[in-house]
Design an enzyme around this catalytic site. Structure first.
Site, PDB file in Angstrom:
ATOM      1  N   SER A  15      46.913  33.074  41.368  1.00  0.00           N
ATOM      2  CA  SER A  15      46.891  32.904  42.830  1.00  0.00           C
ATOM      3  C   SER A  15      45.656  32.105  43.242  1.00  0.00           C
ATOM      4  O   SER A  15      44.690  31.987  42.488  1.00  0.00           O
ATOM      5  CB  SER A  15      46.900  34.261  43.531  1.00  0.00           C
ATOM      6  N   LEU A  21      41.813  38.353  43.681  1.00  0.00           N
ATOM      7  CA  LEU A  21      43.001  37.506  43.717  1.00  0.00           C
ATOM      8  C   LEU A  21      43.497  37.347  42.293  1.00  0.00           C
ATOM      9  O   LEU A  21      42.692  37.238  41.357  1.00  0.00           O
ATOM     10  CB  LEU A  21      42.687  36.138  44.341  1.00  0.00           C
ATOM     11  N   ASP A  22      44.806  37.305  42.121  1.00  0.00           N
ATOM     12  CA  ASP A  22      45.374  37.189  40.782  1.00  0.00           C
ATOM     13  C   ASP A  22      44.925  35.898  40.110  1.00  0.00           C
ATOM     14  O   ASP A  22      44.523  34.926  40.759  1.00  0.00           O
ATOM     15  CB  ASP A  22      46.906  37.227  40.850  1.00  0.00           C
ATOM     16  N   TYR A  23      45.042  35.893  38.804  1.00  0.00           N
ATOM     17  CA  TYR A  23      44.652  34.726  38.001  1.00  0.00           C
ATOM     18  C   TYR A  23      45.438  33.487  38.405  1.00  0.00           C
ATOM     19  O   TYR A  23      44.896  32.389  38.468  1.00  0.00           O
ATOM     20  CB  TYR A  23      44.877  35.043  36.520  1.00  0.00           C
ATOM     21  N   LYS A  26      39.157  30.106  45.946  1.00  0.00           N
ATOM     22  CA  LYS A  26      39.393  30.319  44.512  1.00  0.00           C
ATOM     23  C   LYS A  26      40.559  29.449  44.045  1.00  0.00           C
ATOM     24  O   LYS A  26      41.660  29.542  44.572  1.00  0.00           O
ATOM     25  CB  LYS A  26      39.712  31.783  44.229  1.00  0.00           C
TER      26      LYS A  26
END
Length: 358
Positions: free
Chosen positions: A109, A105-107, A71
């Site tokens: 990250s 997963l964070d935006y 990602k």
């Protein structure tokens, strides 16, 4: 066999178990004509379960797909976003099945994200009792002391409770003294856990990248690319989560193209190998040389004939001559006539003569 309805929906690969629970709470699932509630059980072989008016049965089960995805930063870990931001759906359109992310997963990250349409596996990986290890590389602001690392190893108190102990080690220092790279391994999955822990310890996160989940590593994947899990990676995940149906969910192995070509041994290296020499001499001893019949015929068109004492001996090289007409070379040649003459005085003193042909 009766099972919870949210588990049946997730096992069919329609969505994750958590999403199935949301569908049940919204009243979108019915059992034999009645709206179901959380905790209701059913048997798919005899009961009629409908989702949004569509009947569910075993044929709805899609082929299980397991993949890993890198990602990129500023990409949402969802298939849809009401604010119009980029999602992972843009990068996984060619995967051939509707898959869902395992966890988030964070935006801001980046890193490893598992994708599958196996809702049961998703539930097992995310369940707190399994304690699946997840490894991150984090760039933090400020000098990271050993005392701060010890606090992370023991746990940090957050607004939702004490965190589980983490594994921490220092990777390297950056060019500036104000930043440090560390490696953190978590055994639980709270929302924005690493960022919240480090913020609590007054070391804000500058960059965060997930590099491994259990035995599955990010490897050589580039941001935005994906790859199917290998049988070895999938086995490690199943062994950790306690899934017993590993053979039915094992994807087809993909031939790897990043393997280095095998180096072929030269002729001289092969000759030095004792096993090759033993094999060569053993085969040679088992297969004796074939004996060919002896022949005096010199022409290639003539057939080989064994030697016979009855046939007269001949040196004739032509195949047209008959055996009766052939003669020995010494008999056919005439002997030259010889005369003897006296030599001069020097030679006569030695009583020598020489032969001269006339």
């Amino acid at each position: 066999m009766e099972e919870r309805i949210q588990k049946i929906i997730s096992s069919l690969g329609i969505t994750s178990r958590r999403k199935a629970e949301e569908m049940i709470e919204e009243g979108r699932v019915t059992l034999n004509g009645k709206v179901v509630k959380l905790g209701d059980k059913a048997d798919l072989s005899r009961d009629h379960i409908k989702l949004d008016g569509k009947l569910l049965h075993a044929a709805n089960a899609a082929e299980k797909v397991y993949a890993k995805f890198y990602k990129p930063r500023q990409v949402m870990t969802t298939l849809e976003d009401p604010e119009g931001r980029r999602t992972i759906l843009k990068f996984i359109e060619g995967i051939g099945a509707r898959v869902y992310p395992v966890g988030r997963l964070d935006y801001d990250s980046e890193g490893l994200l598992l994708l599958t349409n196996d809702g049961e596996l998703t539930h097992r990986v995310l369940h707190p009792s399994k304690k699946i290890p997840k490894r991150y590389h984090v760039k933090v602001k400020g000098e990271f002391s050993d005392a701060v690392m010890e606090k992370l190893r023991k746990g940090v108190m957050l607004e939702d409770g004490m965190t589980a102990p983490s594994e921490v080690r220092r990777l390297k220092d950056t060019d500036t003294e104000s930043n440090t790279w560390i490696e953190i391994t978590l055994f639980e999955g709270r929302k924005r856990q690493i960022r919240r822990m480090l913020q609590q310890l007054r070391h804000p996160v500058a960059k965060l990248k997930r590099v491994a989940i259990n035995g599955i590593k990010l490897g050589s994947l580039k941001p935005g690319s994906w790859a199917l899990l290998t049988p070895k990676e999938l086995k490690s995940l199943f062994d950790e989560t306690g899934n017993t149906d590993t053979l039915a969910q094992k994807p087809a192995s993909v031939e790897r193209t990043d393997k280095p070509p095998e180096k072929k041994a030269s002729f001289f290296e092969k000759a030095r190998r004792p096993i090759d020499r033993k094999t060569y001499f053993s085969e040679k001893a088992e297969k004796p040389a074939e004996k060919k019949s002896y022949s005096y015929e010199k022409t290639s068109k003539s057939k080989e004939r064994p030697f016979s004492k009855e046939r007269p001996f001949s040196f004739d090289k032509t195949s047209s001559a008959k055996p009766s007409e052939t003669k020995h070379r010494t008999e056919a040649r005439e002997k030259p006539k010889k005369t003897f003459v006296k030599l001069d005085a020097i030679d006569t003193a030695k009583r020598r003569v020489r032969r001269r042909d006339v």
